[in-house]
Design an enzyme around this catalytic site. Structure first.
Site, PDB file in Angstrom:
ATOM      1  N   ASP A   1      43.070  46.903  30.646  1.00  0.00           N
ATOM      2  CA  ASP A   1      44.476  47.301  30.836  1.00  0.00           C
ATOM      3  C   ASP A   1      45.427  46.610  29.861  1.00  0.00           C
ATOM      4  O   ASP A   1      46.621  46.942  29.820  1.00  0.00           O
ATOM      5  CB  ASP A   1      44.942  46.957  32.270  1.00  0.00           C
ATOM      6  CG  ASP A   1      44.334  47.878  33.318  1.00  0.00           C
ATOM      7  OD1 ASP A   1      43.804  48.938  32.934  1.00  0.00           O
ATOM      8  OD2 ASP A   1      44.389  47.529  34.506  1.00  0.00           O
TER       9      ASP A   1
ATOM     10  N   LYS B   1      52.374  47.749  36.043  1.00  0.00           N
ATOM     11  CA  LYS B   1      52.167  49.195  35.850  1.00  0.00           C
ATOM     12  C   LYS B   1      51.756  49.825  37.172  1.00  0.00           C
ATOM     13  O   LYS B   1      51.205  49.153  38.054  1.00  0.00           O
ATOM     14  CB  LYS B   1      51.100  49.486  34.790  1.00  0.00           C
ATOM     15  CG  LYS B   1      49.675  48.970  35.094  1.00  0.00           C
ATOM     16  CD  LYS B   1      48.803  49.912  35.900  1.00  0.00           C
ATOM     17  CE  LYS B   1      47.404  49.350  36.133  1.00  0.00           C
ATOM     18  NZ  LYS B   1      46.789  49.751  37.385  1.00  0.00           N
TER      19      LYS B   1
HETATM   20  P1  ATP Z   1      44.237  45.704  37.454  1.00  0.00           P
HETATM   21  O1  ATP Z   1      45.346  46.576  37.962  1.00  0.00           O
HETATM   22  O2  ATP Z   1      44.308  45.451  35.965  1.00  0.00           O
HETATM   23  O3  ATP Z   1      42.872  46.091  37.938  1.00  0.00           O
HETATM   24  P2  ATP Z   1      44.990  43.789  39.431  1.00  0.00           P
HETATM   25  O4  ATP Z   1      46.488  43.936  39.422  1.00  0.00           O
HETATM   26  O5  ATP Z   1      44.254  44.488  40.519  1.00  0.00           O
HETATM   27  O6  ATP Z   1      44.458  44.219  38.022  1.00  0.00           O
HETATM   28  P3  ATP Z   1      45.298  41.032  38.852  1.00  0.00           P
HETATM   29  O7  ATP Z   1      46.581  40.691  39.524  1.00  0.00           O
HETATM   30  O8  ATP Z   1      45.329  41.213  37.397  1.00  0.00           O
HETATM   31  O9  ATP Z   1      44.622  42.293  39.530  1.00  0.00           O
HETATM   32  O10 ATP Z   1      44.263  39.876  39.278  1.00  0.00           O
HETATM   33  C1  ATP Z   1      42.892  40.073  39.235  1.00  0.00           C
HETATM   34  C2  ATP Z   1      42.184  38.705  39.242  1.00  0.00           C
HETATM   35  O11 ATP Z   1      42.544  37.984  38.071  1.00  0.00           O
HETATM   36  C3  ATP Z   1      42.505  37.793  40.401  1.00  0.00           C
HETATM   37  O12 ATP Z   1      41.270  37.302  40.885  1.00  0.00           O
HETATM   38  C4  ATP Z   1      43.292  36.646  39.808  1.00  0.00           C
HETATM   39  O13 ATP Z   1      43.007  35.417  40.421  1.00  0.00           O
HETATM   40  C5  ATP Z   1      42.846  36.625  38.375  1.00  0.00           C
HETATM   41  N1  ATP Z   1      43.873  36.234  37.401  1.00  0.00           N
HETATM   42  C6  ATP Z   1      43.641  35.626  36.254  1.00  0.00           C
HETATM   43  N2  ATP Z   1      44.773  35.428  35.560  1.00  0.00           N
HETATM   44  C7  ATP Z   1      45.775  35.948  36.295  1.00  0.00           C
HETATM   45  C8  ATP Z   1      47.175  36.040  36.100  1.00  0.00           C
HETATM   46  N3  ATP Z   1      47.782  35.582  35.002  1.00  0.00           N
HETATM   47  N4  ATP Z   1      47.890  36.677  37.045  1.00  0.00           N
HETATM   48  C9  ATP Z   1      47.271  37.179  38.142  1.00  0.00           C
HETATM   49  N5  ATP Z   1      45.957  37.081  38.373  1.00  0.00           N
HETATM   50  C10 ATP Z   1      45.201  36.471  37.457  1.00  0.00           C
END
Ligand code: ATP
Length: 286
Positions: free
Chosen positions: A139, A11
């Site tokens: 989210d 997203k």
């Molecule tokens: P958001 O936009 O919801 O705030 P984000 O995109 O910034 O999330 P994510 O990629 O969801 O961040 O990753 C956040 C943390 O979650 C990282 O520290 C990662 O190691 C951990 N994590 C746990 N499971 C997953 C997964 N399936 N894919 C990616 N990261 C994951």
């Protein structure tokens, strides 16, 4: 042994305001989230033997134990339906940059909830899956519902938005600087946020009218961009190469650009590549 695979879409936030701090320590937000075609591929396999949840992922930086969001979602799913005897393998083919503000983990979790619902024939509707998912991450409900939504509360109160057919493509580029959501909130606390900015209605009326939103807003940008040179550079390149608008997504530091011209998006991709930044061209999903 049964196995199902699905795409788990990223997203972007076309609007994101951080509102009041709640007694539970979370902030209320007001956001427009847009699902885009950049995706991971998630497979869940029911195993005949053993017990528990095994996870594999193509990205070695993503944890494959109980810290993974898909593990947390699966545990909540089995608890909710009182399923005690389970043995599953989850594989994540990762394309979405981690810690980039693209809900990469949340969308994998949402995909697992949907796949488990099919594999275990639990017939839960979206609202039940959202109820399970929000216990793991704010989210996740949006990632279950998808499309274009206004998201309020901690992000879990969703109002789907009817938008006109999109006339734009999205270029997403991760500047290589992962930012955790708690770190972004800390940066936000340290700045004065009383500035003039686009309102949510500006973005909504553009989307409903089939126009590309030229005015967008992300409260985290003011806090994050000053300390993240690469993110600033990526945004500048997108605008220099003809993006109609460009902004950071979520808590960053991924930058996206909205383009109405294929040549411009290709030129921006080449320019970013020369600077060492990988980018992905994708479309909004409605
Ligand atoms: P958001 O936009 O919801 O705030 P984000 O995109 O910034 O999330 P994510 O990629 O969801 O961040 O990753 C956040 C943390 O979650 C990282 O520290 C990662 O190691 C951990 N994590 C746990 N499971 C997953 C997964 N399936 N894919 C990616 N990261 C994951």
């Amino acid at each position: 042994m049964r196995s199902l695979t699905t795409k788990a879409y990223a997203k972007i936030n076309l609007y994101l305001d951080v509102c009041d701090l709640r007694p539970d320590g979370y902030h209320n937000i007001e956001s427009i989230m847009q699902q885009v075609s950049l995706c991971d591929r998630v497979t869940v396999e029911q195993l005949d033997e053993g017990h528990g949840i095994k996870i594999t992922c193509t990205d070695p930086a993503v944890p494959t134990d109980e810290r993974n969001i898909v593990h947390k979602c699966a545990v909540r799913f089995f608890e909710h339906f009182g399923i005690k005897d389970y043995s599953i393998a989850i594989h994540i083919d990762k394309e979405i940059p981690s810690c980039g503000g693209l809900a990469g983990g949340s969308t994998d979790g949402a995909a697992v909830l949907k796949l488990l619902n099919e594999l275990y024939c639990t017939n839960a509707d979206e609202s039940i899956l959202c109820e399970i998912g929000v216990k793991v991450g704010a989210d996740i409900p949006f990632c279950i519902v998808g499309g274009t939504c206004i998201c309020r509360g901690i992000g879990e109160i969703l109002t789907p938005v009817e938008v006109a057919a999109a006339k734009y493509q999205v270029l997403i580029s991760f500047p290589g600087e992962g930012i955790s959501t708690p770190a972004a909130y800390k940066m936000l606390d340290s700045i004065d946020r009383h500035t003039d900015h686009a309102g949510i209605d500006d973005v909504l009326s553009a989307l409903r009218g089939g126009d590309i939103p030229t005015e967008m807003y992300n409260a985290f940008e003011l806090a994050v961009l000053p300390g993240h040179e690469n993110a600033r550079l990526v945004k500048k390149v997108m605008l220099d190469f003809g993006a109609v608008s460009s902004m950071m997504s979520g808590s960053g530091s991924t930058i996206f650009g909205l383009f109405d011209d294929t040549a411009n998006i290709q030129n921006a991709t080449v320019a970013l590549g020369k600077l060492g930044f990988e980018s992905h061209t994708c479309s909004p999903i409605n």
